[in-house]
Design an enzyme around this catalytic site. Sequence first.
Site, short mmCIF file in Angstrom:
data_model
loop_
_atom_site.label_atom_id
_atom_site.label_comp_id
_atom_site.label_asym_id
_atom_site.label_seq_id
_atom_site.Cartn_x
_atom_site.Cartn_y
_atom_site.Cartn_z
N ASP A 12 25.81 40.93 48.89
CA ASP A 12 26.48 40.51 50.11
C ASP A 12 25.46 40.44 51.23
O ASP A 12 24.85 41.45 51.58
CB ASP A 12 27.57 41.56 50.43
CG ASP A 12 28.47 41.14 51.57
OD1 ASP A 12 28.10 40.21 52.31
OD2 ASP A 12 29.54 41.75 51.72
N ASP A 104 27.94 33.72 51.36
CA ASP A 104 27.04 34.87 51.50
C ASP A 104 27.26 35.96 50.44
O ASP A 104 26.79 37.07 50.61
CB ASP A 104 27.17 35.48 52.89
CG ASP A 104 28.56 36.06 53.13
OD1 ASP A 104 29.51 35.66 52.43
OD2 ASP A 104 28.70 36.93 54.00
N GLU A 105 27.97 35.65 49.37
CA GLU A 105 28.23 36.66 48.33
C GLU A 105 28.10 36.08 46.93
O GLU A 105 28.49 34.94 46.69
CB GLU A 105 29.68 37.19 48.45
CG GLU A 105 29.95 38.02 49.69
CD GLU A 105 31.41 38.45 49.72
OE1 GLU A 105 31.95 38.78 48.66
OE2 GLU A 105 31.99 38.44 50.82
#
Length: 419
Positions: A12, A104-105
């Site tokens: 993350d 973003d993960e």
Amino acid sequence: MSMYHEYIIHIDGDSFFAACEIAQYPHLKGLPVVVGQERGIATAFTYEAKALGITRGMPIFKIKKFFPEVIILPTHFELYKMYSQKMSNILRRYLRVVEDYSIDECFGLIENDHAHTWEDVCTLAQTIKIALQKETGITFSVGVGRTKVLAKIASKAQKPDGLTIISDRDEEMVLSQTPISKVWGIGYRTAPTLKQKGITNALQFRNLPEEYIMRTFTKPLQELWHEMHGTRIFDIGHSDNDPKSLQATRTFFPMSTDREIVFSELSKNIETACARMRRYGLLTSSVIFFVKTSEFKYFGREFRFPFFTDNPIDILDSIRPLFDAVFVKGLRYRATGVTLSHLRPFNKCEQDIFGTQKEVHDRGKLMDTFDRIRDLYGKNSIFLGASMHAMTRNRQREILDESTPYQWNLPVPFMGEVL
DNA sequence: TCTGGGGTCCTAGGACCC
DNA sequence: TCTGGGGTCCTAGGACCC
């Protein structure tokens, strides 16, 4: 000690949008940076900005006023996508099964080939984390657990720049420290319900008897319970799936009571959604549009096509009567939106039996030309006549904002066969 | 947080069929 | 026309996520 099952890793990006800006423009490092200028509210910000007291969703004008030292940037989605791709590529060097979960993960499966012992798992997670930081210049919070849910809980446990690996023995401890409302899948509706039953942390939920869970809750919570016990329910998905639906909505300013202005906002959204659909190579047969009043009330209609299309002109022609039926004179509107669903890949669509085949073909070529002009001259370089009001109103707002550089390419409305 | 934008999945209940 | 039972498909809307 040998590894007797596989683990899931979750990574993350910390303050991802702001971190990308800093990775790209290193002279900003250490400064309070806020992203979200064009939206008028803080979308993401650095820990330096957070330390000043900036919170999510804080209006930009307020930030400018009370924290003049803060650097405010517009959102550069293409840049973040680049870093997102980098992140995914790095993870794929170490693992075979990776899911790009969001910008973003990522999730990844740590298979037995990758790590034979528990120590190997820890070393691998550490190696991945270091590689990510070294090669992107961004820090990541990394979590490892037996399932996706546990890996998510792990990556959330320490932020930013954290590495949390939940061994089977640590699970109870970590879960007892996780508020139930922070668990992936527990939202603002479910958390209060659970609290009422005296469940405030993740361990309490996990300790409920299976029979009670099955009797009391529906599928999503049942699955969550199993995941917390280490039973893998949620698989690592593969990332290149076509979207199942696609929407474009926009709040406009100022609000309007004018039918044509509101319709042109909707027209602009339809153009946007169709352009994206064409980029994916998809066609739609179902359109839902809505208007949103100043009081946040929604009014919408659905239209089903007897054929598949990626052409905004088809859509505009079809929904205009519905729009006129929904639009109420005297009400003020603040937003419009459209959802395209029942999407199919371009080549799998049967043409309808009679007639429209040629017309569809011609319009296809027309939209190709549209897309090429946009690629060459920018998103605002060409648009349908129906979207004219929306385009000119928004330009006025851009020019008023002195921090946005003036763009030389003038908008050219396309006076097509519409309306 | 007086509310931005883009998605997915699940379920209850209606329509329709035998 | 009413009653019984069982099944599938579809949609609207809720809930959740980033």
